[in-house]
Design a protein around this motif. Structure first.
Motif, mmCIF file in Angstrom:
data_model
loop_
_atom_site.group_PDB
_atom_site.id
_atom_site.type_symbol
_atom_site.label_atom_id
_atom_site.label_comp_id
_atom_site.label_asym_id
_atom_site.label_seq_id
_atom_site.Cartn_x
_atom_site.Cartn_y
_atom_site.Cartn_z
ATOM 1 N N ILE A 119 0.771 -1.225 0.175
ATOM 2 C CA ILE A 119 -0.041 0.031 -0.055
ATOM 3 C C ILE A 119 0.795 1.321 0.093
ATOM 4 C CG2 ILE A 119 -1.604 1.290 1.451
ATOM 5 C CD1 ILE A 119 -3.098 -1.223 2.077
ATOM 6 N N ASP A 120 1.997 1.168 0.839
ATOM 7 C CA ASP A 120 2.826 2.543 0.869
ATOM 8 C C ASP A 120 3.420 2.698 -0.380
ATOM 9 O OD1 ASP A 120 2.063 2.984 3.541
ATOM 10 O OD2 ASP A 120 3.881 1.923 4.301
ATOM 11 N N ASN A 121 4.077 1.687 -1.181
ATOM 12 C CA ASN A 121 4.637 1.772 -2.441
ATOM 13 C C ASN A 121 3.478 2.659 -3.346
ATOM 14 O OD1 ASN A 121 7.379 0.590 -2.990
ATOM 15 N ND2 ASN A 121 6.464 -0.467 -1.250
ATOM 16 N N GLU A 122 2.331 2.046 -3.228
ATOM 17 C CA GLU A 122 1.210 2.719 -4.383
ATOM 18 C C GLU A 122 0.919 3.990 -3.925
ATOM 19 O OE1 GLU A 122 -3.042 1.613 -6.113
ATOM 20 O OE2 GLU A 122 -1.878 -0.019 -5.003
ATOM 21 N N ILE A 123 0.902 4.352 -2.768
ATOM 22 C CA ILE A 123 0.564 5.929 -2.294
ATOM 23 C C ILE A 123 1.812 6.546 -2.736
ATOM 24 C CG2 ILE A 123 0.443 7.298 -0.394
ATOM 25 C CD1 ILE A 123 -1.004 4.989 1.297
ATOM 26 N N ALA A 124 3.037 6.141 -2.366
ATOM 27 C CA ALA A 124 4.056 6.825 -2.935
ATOM 28 C C ALA A 124 4.202 7.280 -4.279
ATOM 29 C CB ALA A 124 5.599 6.098 -2.484
ATOM 30 N N ARG A 125 3.916 6.176 -5.222
ATOM 31 C CA ARG A 125 3.939 6.402 -6.720
ATOM 32 C C ARG A 125 2.710 7.264 -7.137
ATOM 33 N NH1 ARG A 125 7.144 7.238 -10.752
ATOM 34 N NH2 ARG A 125 6.049 6.471 -12.821
ATOM 35 N N ALA A 126 1.637 7.167 -6.550
ATOM 36 C CA ALA A 126 0.523 8.000 -6.924
ATOM 37 C C ALA A 126 0.755 9.598 -6.754
ATOM 38 C CB ALA A 126 -0.837 7.664 -6.238
ATOM 39 N N ASN A 127 1.554 9.707 -5.319
ATOM 40 C CA ASN A 127 1.576 11.098 -4.813
ATOM 41 C C ASN A 127 2.822 11.549 -5.771
ATOM 42 O OD1 ASN A 127 0.008 11.361 -2.593
ATOM 43 N ND2 ASN A 127 1.353 10.211 -1.153
ATOM 44 N N GLU A 128 3.750 11.048 -6.241
ATOM 45 C CA GLU A 128 4.646 11.386 -7.371
ATOM 46 C C GLU A 128 4.160 11.917 -8.440
ATOM 47 O OE1 GLU A 128 7.397 8.139 -7.779
ATOM 48 O OE2 GLU A 128 8.325 8.440 -5.726
ATOM 49 N N LEU A 129 3.229 11.161 -8.951
ATOM 50 C CA LEU A 129 2.604 11.556 -10.123
ATOM 51 C C LEU A 129 1.811 12.793 -9.887
ATOM 52 C CD1 LEU A 129 1.761 8.341 -11.885
ATOM 53 C CD2 LEU A 129 3.475 9.920 -12.430
ATOM 54 N N ARG A 130 1.136 12.749 -8.953
ATOM 55 C CA ARG A 130 0.123 13.948 -8.633
ATOM 56 C C ARG A 130 0.873 15.081 -8.569
ATOM 57 N NH1 ARG A 130 -1.129 16.514 -3.906
ATOM 58 N NH2 ARG A 130 -0.033 15.114 -2.786
ATOM 59 N N GLY A 131 2.023 15.056 -7.822
ATOM 60 C CA GLY A 131 2.759 16.216 -7.520
ATOM 61 C C GLY A 131 3.393 16.736 -8.953
ATOM 62 N N LEU A 132 3.798 15.730 -9.862
ATOM 63 C CA LEU A 132 4.125 16.288 -11.184
ATOM 64 C C LEU A 132 3.260 16.942 -12.056
ATOM 65 C CD1 LEU A 132 6.284 15.997 -13.307
ATOM 66 C CD2 LEU A 132 5.092 13.809 -14.091
ATOM 67 N N LEU A 133 1.976 16.520 -12.135
ATOM 68 C CA LEU A 133 0.910 17.001 -12.547
ATOM 69 C C LEU A 133 0.307 18.281 -11.852
ATOM 70 C CD1 LEU A 133 -1.385 13.817 -13.575
ATOM 71 C CD2 LEU A 133 0.285 15.266 -14.951
ATOM 72 N N SER A 134 0.555 18.570 -10.648
ATOM 73 C CA SER A 134 -0.032 19.648 -9.924
ATOM 74 C C SER A 134 1.195 20.811 -10.388
ATOM 75 C CB SER A 134 0.191 19.617 -8.633
ATOM 76 O OG SER A 134 -0.777 18.579 -8.187
ATOM 77 N N ASP A 135 2.547 20.529 -10.473
ATOM 78 C CA ASP A 135 3.670 21.329 -10.582
ATOM 79 C C ASP A 135 3.350 21.748 -12.276
ATOM 80 O OD1 ASP A 135 4.671 21.118 -8.519
ATOM 81 O OD2 ASP A 135 6.340 19.788 -9.083
ATOM 82 N N ARG A 136 3.128 20.980 -13.137
ATOM 83 C CA ARG A 136 2.761 21.319 -14.636
ATOM 84 C C ARG A 136 1.503 22.460 -14.522
ATOM 85 N NH1 ARG A 136 3.298 15.815 -17.825
ATOM 86 N NH2 ARG A 136 5.210 15.330 -17.705
ATOM 87 N N ARG A 137 0.469 21.965 -13.847
ATOM 88 C CA ARG A 137 -0.640 22.963 -13.657
ATOM 89 C C ARG A 137 -0.348 24.285 -13.305
ATOM 90 N NH1 ARG A 137 -4.826 21.173 -9.351
ATOM 91 N NH2 ARG A 137 -3.157 22.001 -8.205
ATOM 92 N N GLY A 177 -5.937 20.547 -14.775
ATOM 93 C CA GLY A 177 -4.568 19.885 -14.740
ATOM 94 C C GLY A 177 -4.445 18.946 -16.080
ATOM 95 N N ASP A 178 -3.426 18.410 -16.208
ATOM 96 C CA ASP A 178 -3.229 17.178 -17.547
ATOM 97 C C ASP A 178 -3.542 15.904 -16.605
ATOM 98 O OD1 ASP A 178 -2.370 19.116 -19.176
ATOM 99 O OD2 ASP A 178 -0.393 18.965 -18.632
ATOM 100 N N THR A 179 -3.464 14.822 -17.446
ATOM 101 C CA THR A 179 -3.669 13.475 -17.026
ATOM 102 C C THR A 179 -2.165 12.735 -17.334
ATOM 103 O OG1 THR A 179 -4.710 12.962 -19.342
ATOM 104 C CG2 THR A 179 -6.238 13.541 -17.499
ATOM 105 N N ASN A 180 -2.255 11.526 -16.675
ATOM 106 C CA ASN A 180 -1.171 10.494 -16.731
ATOM 107 C C ASN A 180 -1.405 9.356 -16.594
ATOM 108 O OD1 ASN A 180 1.953 11.422 -17.224
ATOM 109 N ND2 ASN A 180 1.803 9.527 -15.841
ATOM 110 N N PRO A 181 -0.941 8.413 -17.365
ATOM 111 C CA PRO A 181 -1.269 6.740 -17.096
ATOM 112 C C PRO A 181 -0.729 6.517 -15.803
ATOM 113 C CG PRO A 181 0.210 7.094 -18.881
ATOM 114 C CD PRO A 181 -0.304 8.441 -18.603
ATOM 115 N N PHE A 182 -1.381 5.670 -14.970
ATOM 116 C CA PHE A 182 -0.587 5.021 -13.855
ATOM 117 C C PHE A 182 0.049 3.521 -14.177
ATOM 118 C CE2 PHE A 182 -0.977 3.129 -9.198
ATOM 119 C CZ PHE A 182 -0.137 4.017 -8.788
#
Length: 306
Positions: free
Chosen positions: A94-112, A171-176
Protein backbone atom coordinates in the motif's frame (compact mmCIF):
# COMPACT_ATOMS: atom_id res chain seq x y z
CA UNK A 1 -21.26 23.45 65.80
CA UNK A 2 -20.34 19.87 66.61
CA UNK A 3 -23.32 18.59 64.64
CA UNK A 4 -22.23 20.68 61.64
CA UNK A 5 -18.68 19.27 61.80
CA UNK A 6 -20.04 15.72 61.97
CA UNK A 7 -22.31 16.41 58.99
CA UNK A 8 -19.47 17.84 56.96
CA UNK A 9 -17.25 14.87 57.79
CA UNK A 10 -20.02 12.44 56.79
CA UNK A 11 -20.50 14.23 53.48
CA UNK A 12 -16.75 14.11 52.79
CA UNK A 13 -16.61 10.38 53.50
CA UNK A 14 -19.64 9.79 51.28
CA UNK A 15 -18.08 11.81 48.46
CA UNK A 16 -14.80 9.87 48.68
CA UNK A 17 -16.68 6.59 48.61
CA UNK A 18 -18.68 7.71 45.59
CA UNK A 19 -15.53 8.75 43.70
CA UNK A 20 -13.87 5.45 44.58
CA UNK A 21 -16.81 3.43 43.29
CA UNK A 22 -17.02 5.56 40.15
CA UNK A 23 -13.30 5.09 39.47
CA UNK A 24 -13.61 1.36 40.05
CA UNK A 25 -16.55 1.17 37.64
CA UNK A 26 -14.60 3.12 35.01
CA UNK A 27 -11.63 0.80 35.48
CA UNK A 28 -13.67 -2.37 35.19
CA UNK A 29 -15.60 -1.24 32.12
CA UNK A 30 -12.59 -0.94 29.76
CA UNK A 31 -11.21 -4.24 31.03
CA UNK A 32 -14.52 -5.94 30.36
CA UNK A 33 -14.63 -4.40 26.89
CA UNK A 34 -11.07 -5.51 26.16
CA UNK A 35 -11.69 -9.14 27.10
CA UNK A 36 -13.32 -10.01 23.78
CA UNK A 37 -10.50 -8.58 21.67
CA UNK A 38 -7.83 -11.25 22.39
CA UNK A 39 -10.43 -14.00 21.91
CA UNK A 40 -11.55 -12.69 18.53
CA UNK A 41 -7.94 -12.16 17.48
CA UNK A 42 -7.07 -15.72 18.50
CA UNK A 43 -9.94 -17.00 16.37
CA UNK A 44 -8.84 -14.81 13.50
CA UNK A 45 -5.33 -16.29 13.34
CA UNK A 46 -6.46 -19.84 14.20
CA UNK A 47 -5.06 -20.29 17.72
CA UNK A 48 -8.25 -20.10 19.80
CA UNK A 49 -7.95 -23.77 20.89
CA UNK A 50 -4.30 -23.34 21.85
CA UNK A 51 -5.08 -20.21 23.90
CA UNK A 52 -7.85 -22.01 25.79
CA UNK A 53 -5.60 -24.98 26.48
CA UNK A 54 -2.82 -22.69 27.66
CA UNK A 55 -5.15 -20.89 30.04
CA UNK A 56 -6.41 -24.20 31.45
CA UNK A 57 -2.89 -25.53 31.98
CA UNK A 58 -1.82 -22.32 33.69
CA UNK A 59 -4.55 -22.86 36.29
CA UNK A 60 -3.60 -26.49 36.94
CA UNK A 61 -1.41 -27.62 39.88
CA UNK A 62 2.36 -27.32 39.84
CA UNK A 63 2.68 -30.82 38.41
CA UNK A 64 1.25 -29.67 35.06
CA UNK A 65 3.32 -30.33 32.00
CA UNK A 66 5.39 -27.15 31.71
CA UNK A 67 6.85 -28.27 28.41
CA UNK A 68 3.35 -28.42 26.95
CA UNK A 69 2.82 -24.82 28.15
CA UNK A 70 6.09 -23.80 26.55
CA UNK A 71 5.14 -25.48 23.27
CA UNK A 72 1.75 -23.73 23.24
CA UNK A 73 3.45 -20.38 23.83
CA UNK A 74 5.84 -21.07 20.99
CA UNK A 75 3.06 -22.08 18.59
CA UNK A 76 0.96 -19.02 19.40
CA UNK A 77 3.98 -16.73 19.00
CA UNK A 78 4.68 -18.25 15.58
CA UNK A 79 1.12 -17.63 14.39
CA UNK A 80 1.15 -14.08 15.73
CA UNK A 81 4.47 -13.41 14.01
CA UNK A 82 3.16 -14.82 10.72
CA UNK A 83 0.04 -12.62 10.91
CA UNK A 84 2.16 -9.58 11.81
CA UNK A 85 4.42 -10.16 8.82
CA UNK A 86 1.37 -10.44 6.56
CA UNK A 87 0.18 -7.08 7.85
CA UNK A 88 3.63 -5.57 7.25
CA UNK A 89 3.75 -6.94 3.71
CA UNK A 90 0.28 -5.58 2.93
CA UNK A 91 1.13 -2.16 4.34
CA UNK A 92 4.39 -2.13 2.34
CA UNK A 93 2.49 -2.73 -0.91
CA UNK A 94 0.00 0.00 0.00
CA UNK A 95 2.80 2.43 0.89
CA UNK A 96 4.51 1.86 -2.44
CA UNK A 97 1.30 2.57 -4.34
CA UNK A 98 0.67 5.70 -2.25
CA UNK A 99 4.20 6.93 -2.91
CA UNK A 100 3.90 6.44 -6.67
CA UNK A 101 0.46 8.08 -6.81
CA UNK A 102 1.74 11.07 -4.83
CA UNK A 103 4.74 11.44 -7.13
CA UNK A 104 2.56 11.59 -10.24
CA UNK A 105 0.09 13.91 -8.53
CA UNK A 106 2.94 16.24 -7.60
CA UNK A 107 4.26 16.18 -11.17
CA UNK A 108 0.87 17.06 -12.66
CA UNK A 109 0.26 19.70 -9.99
CA UNK A 110 3.57 21.42 -10.77
CA UNK A 111 2.76 21.46 -14.47
CA UNK A 112 -0.69 22.88 -13.79
CA UNK A 113 0.63 25.58 -11.45
CA UNK A 114 3.25 26.69 -14.00
CA UNK A 115 0.65 26.87 -16.75
CA UNK A 116 -1.82 28.83 -14.62
CA UNK A 117 0.90 31.24 -13.48
CA UNK A 118 2.02 31.76 -17.09
CA UNK A 119 -1.53 32.48 -18.29
CA UNK A 120 -2.11 34.92 -15.45
CA UNK A 121 1.19 36.68 -16.14
CA UNK A 122 0.46 36.94 -19.88
CA UNK A 123 -2.98 38.30 -19.09
CA UNK A 124 -1.49 41.06 -16.96
CA UNK A 125 1.31 41.92 -19.40
CA UNK A 126 -0.63 41.91 -22.65
CA UNK A 127 -3.79 43.30 -21.10
CA UNK A 128 -1.85 46.17 -19.55
CA UNK A 129 0.16 46.86 -22.71
CA UNK A 130 -2.82 46.84 -25.04
CA UNK A 131 -4.88 48.83 -22.53
CA UNK A 132 -2.14 51.46 -22.39
CA UNK A 133 -2.10 51.60 -26.18
CA UNK A 134 -5.85 52.10 -26.23
CA UNK A 135 -5.57 54.90 -23.70
CA UNK A 136 -2.83 56.54 -25.77
CA UNK A 137 -4.93 56.45 -28.91
CA UNK A 138 -7.76 58.18 -27.09
CA UNK A 139 -5.58 61.27 -26.70
CA UNK A 140 -6.40 62.12 -30.29
CA UNK A 141 -10.05 62.77 -31.05
CA UNK A 142 -9.61 61.42 -34.58
CA UNK A 143 -8.52 58.02 -33.23
CA UNK A 144 -11.52 57.28 -31.03
CA UNK A 145 -12.69 54.34 -33.09
CA UNK A 146 -9.24 52.66 -33.30
CA UNK A 147 -8.81 53.24 -29.55
CA UNK A 148 -12.16 51.59 -28.86
CA UNK A 149 -11.25 48.67 -31.11
CA UNK A 150 -7.92 48.23 -29.36
CA UNK A 151 -9.66 48.41 -25.98
CA UNK A 152 -12.14 45.75 -27.02
CA UNK A 153 -9.29 43.59 -28.25
CA UNK A 154 -7.42 44.03 -24.97
CA UNK A 155 -10.46 43.00 -22.96
CA UNK A 156 -11.13 40.01 -25.20
CA UNK A 157 -7.52 38.88 -25.03
CA UNK A 158 -7.44 39.17 -21.22
CA UNK A 159 -10.70 37.27 -20.95
CA UNK A 160 -9.35 34.53 -23.22
CA UNK A 161 -6.23 34.13 -21.08
CA UNK A 162 -8.38 34.04 -17.93
CA UNK A 163 -10.53 31.28 -19.43
CA UNK A 164 -7.37 29.39 -20.39
CA UNK A 165 -6.17 29.67 -16.80
CA UNK A 166 -9.49 28.38 -15.47
CA UNK A 167 -9.34 25.44 -17.87
CA UNK A 168 -5.76 24.73 -16.83
CA UNK A 169 -6.86 24.36 -13.19
CA UNK A 170 -8.00 20.82 -14.00
CA UNK A 171 -4.45 19.86 -14.93
CA UNK A 172 -3.21 17.23 -17.34
CA UNK A 173 -3.69 13.48 -17.10
CA UNK A 174 -1.14 10.69 -16.87
CA UNK A 175 -1.30 6.88 -17.00
CA UNK A 176 -0.61 4.99 -13.77
CA UNK A 177 1.90 2.36 -14.81
CA UNK A 178 2.84 1.17 -11.33
CA UNK A 179 1.81 -2.52 -10.97
CA UNK A 180 -0.45 -2.13 -7.95
CA UNK A 181 -4.19 -1.72 -7.36
CA UNK A 182 -4.81 -2.39 -3.67
CA UNK A 183 -8.30 -0.85 -3.83
CA UNK A 184 -9.58 -3.32 -6.42
CA UNK A 185 -10.93 -5.95 -4.00
CA UNK A 186 -12.94 -3.31 -2.13
CA UNK A 187 -15.01 -2.74 -5.27
CA UNK A 188 -14.96 -6.35 -6.58
CA UNK A 189 -12.64 -5.35 -9.40
CA UNK A 190 -9.85 -7.57 -10.85
CA UNK A 191 -6.78 -7.33 -8.62
CA UNK A 192 -3.18 -8.04 -9.57
CA UNK A 193 -1.70 -11.23 -8.05
CA UNK A 194 0.59 -9.18 -5.80
CA UNK A 195 -2.31 -7.03 -4.60
CA UNK A 196 -4.58 -9.64 -3.08
CA UNK A 197 -5.06 -9.29 0.65
CA UNK A 198 -3.96 -12.22 2.82
CA UNK A 199 -6.85 -14.20 4.28
CA UNK A 200 -6.18 -12.97 7.81
CA UNK A 201 -6.10 -9.30 6.78
CA UNK A 202 -9.16 -9.58 4.51
CA UNK A 203 -11.15 -11.37 7.23
CA UNK A 204 -10.18 -8.61 9.67
CA UNK A 205 -11.46 -5.95 7.27
CA UNK A 206 -14.76 -7.81 6.86
CA UNK A 207 -15.33 -8.11 10.61
CA UNK A 208 -17.47 -5.79 12.71
CA UNK A 209 -15.17 -3.80 15.04
CA UNK A 210 -15.89 -3.94 18.80
CA UNK A 211 -16.53 -0.18 18.85
CA UNK A 212 -19.05 1.32 16.45
CA UNK A 213 -22.25 0.19 14.74
CA UNK A 214 -22.87 -3.49 15.34
CA UNK A 215 -23.91 -4.21 11.75
CA UNK A 216 -21.14 -2.38 9.85
CA UNK A 217 -17.84 -4.07 9.00
CA UNK A 218 -14.57 -2.21 8.67
CA UNK A 219 -14.76 -2.52 4.89
CA UNK A 220 -18.33 -1.17 4.78
CA UNK A 221 -17.32 1.68 7.07
CA UNK A 222 -14.52 2.66 4.67
CA UNK A 223 -16.85 2.56 1.67
CA UNK A 224 -19.40 4.74 3.45
CA UNK A 225 -16.70 7.21 4.45
CA UNK A 226 -15.40 7.50 0.89
CA UNK A 227 -18.88 8.29 -0.40
CA UNK A 228 -19.50 10.75 2.43
CA UNK A 229 -16.30 12.76 1.80
CA UNK A 230 -16.84 12.56 -1.99
CA UNK A 231 -13.83 10.46 -2.84
CA UNK A 232 -16.38 8.68 -5.02
CA UNK A 233 -19.83 10.05 -5.80
CA UNK A 234 -21.56 6.74 -5.13
CA UNK A 235 -20.99 3.01 -5.33
CA UNK A 236 -22.35 3.21 -8.86
CA UNK A 237 -19.72 5.70 -10.03
CA UNK A 238 -18.19 3.28 -12.51
CA UNK A 239 -15.76 5.70 -14.15
CA UNK A 240 -14.24 6.93 -10.90
CA UNK A 241 -14.01 3.41 -9.44
CA UNK A 242 -12.33 2.19 -12.63
CA UNK A 243 -9.72 4.95 -12.31
CA UNK A 244 -8.86 4.43 -8.64
CA UNK A 245 -8.62 0.64 -9.09
CA UNK A 246 -6.85 0.64 -12.46
CA UNK A 247 -3.84 -1.45 -13.37
CA UNK A 248 -1.26 -0.72 -16.10
CA UNK A 249 -3.01 -2.92 -18.66
CA UNK A 250 -6.14 -0.73 -18.47
CA UNK A 251 -4.25 2.22 -20.02
CA UNK A 252 -6.40 4.75 -18.19
CA UNK A 253 -5.17 8.32 -17.90
CA UNK A 254 -5.70 9.59 -14.38
CA UNK A 255 -6.20 13.20 -13.36
CA UNK A 256 -4.77 15.02 -10.36
CA UNK A 257 -8.00 14.38 -8.45
CA UNK A 258 -7.81 10.66 -9.29
CA UNK A 259 -4.29 10.38 -7.91
CA UNK A 260 -5.20 12.41 -4.81
CA UNK A 261 -8.30 10.32 -4.08
CA UNK A 262 -6.46 7.07 -4.70
CA UNK A 263 -3.68 7.94 -2.27
CA UNK A 264 -6.11 9.20 0.39
CA UNK A 265 -8.26 6.06 0.21
CA UNK A 266 -5.20 3.84 0.43
CA UNK A 267 -4.10 5.74 3.53
CA UNK A 268 -7.49 4.99 5.08
CA UNK A 269 -7.06 1.28 4.33
CA UNK A 270 -3.56 1.36 5.78
CA UNK A 271 -4.83 2.93 8.99
CA UNK A 272 -7.55 0.28 9.42
CA UNK A 273 -5.15 -2.60 8.81
CA UNK A 274 -2.68 -1.20 11.34
CA UNK A 275 -5.22 -1.86 14.09
CA UNK A 276 -4.62 -5.57 13.59
CA UNK A 277 -1.07 -5.10 14.89
CA UNK A 278 -2.51 -3.59 18.05
CA UNK A 279 -4.87 -6.55 18.49
CA UNK A 280 -2.02 -9.02 18.01
CA UNK A 281 -0.08 -7.23 20.73
CA UNK A 282 -3.08 -7.43 23.08
CA UNK A 283 -3.34 -11.17 22.39
CA UNK A 284 0.28 -11.75 23.38
CA UNK A 285 -0.15 -9.57 26.47
CA UNK A 286 -3.15 -11.64 27.56
CA UNK A 287 -1.28 -14.96 27.54
CA UNK A 288 -0.35 -16.42 30.94
CA UNK A 289 3.41 -16.30 31.51
CA UNK A 290 5.63 -19.38 31.47
CA UNK A 291 6.92 -19.87 35.01
CA UNK A 292 9.46 -22.53 35.96
CA UNK A 293 10.53 -23.21 39.50
CA UNK A 294 14.31 -23.44 40.12
CA UNK A 295 15.52 -26.79 38.85
CA UNK A 296 12.11 -27.73 37.45
CA UNK A 297 13.22 -27.60 33.84
CA UNK A 298 16.13 -29.88 34.54
CA UNK A 299 13.90 -32.32 36.46
CA UNK A 300 11.28 -32.36 33.71
CA UNK A 301 14.00 -32.92 31.13
CA UNK A 302 15.45 -35.82 33.14
CA UNK A 303 12.02 -37.40 33.55
CA UNK A 304 11.31 -37.10 29.86
CA UNK A 305 14.65 -38.76 29.02
CA UNK A 306 13.81 -41.70 31.32
Amino acid sequence: MIISMISLRSLAVLACATLTLTGAAQTVAPQAAAISTPKSTAQLIGVAAEVRELQNLSLSPASADRWQILWLHQHIYEQVTAASLQVDATIAQIDNEIARANELRGLLSDRRDRKVSRDNLLSVIFGGAIGATSSGLQLSSSLDKPAAAVGIGAGSFSAGLALAGIHAQRGDTNPFEFPSNMLAEFFDRPALPTCRYPTTVWTFLNEVPPIGPHDVTRKQELLRTWVQVQRINSMGDAVKIAHITSQPSDSFKLSIDDFEDRAAMLEDVRARISYLKRDLGELLASLPPVSFAPGEMGTSQDNSSK
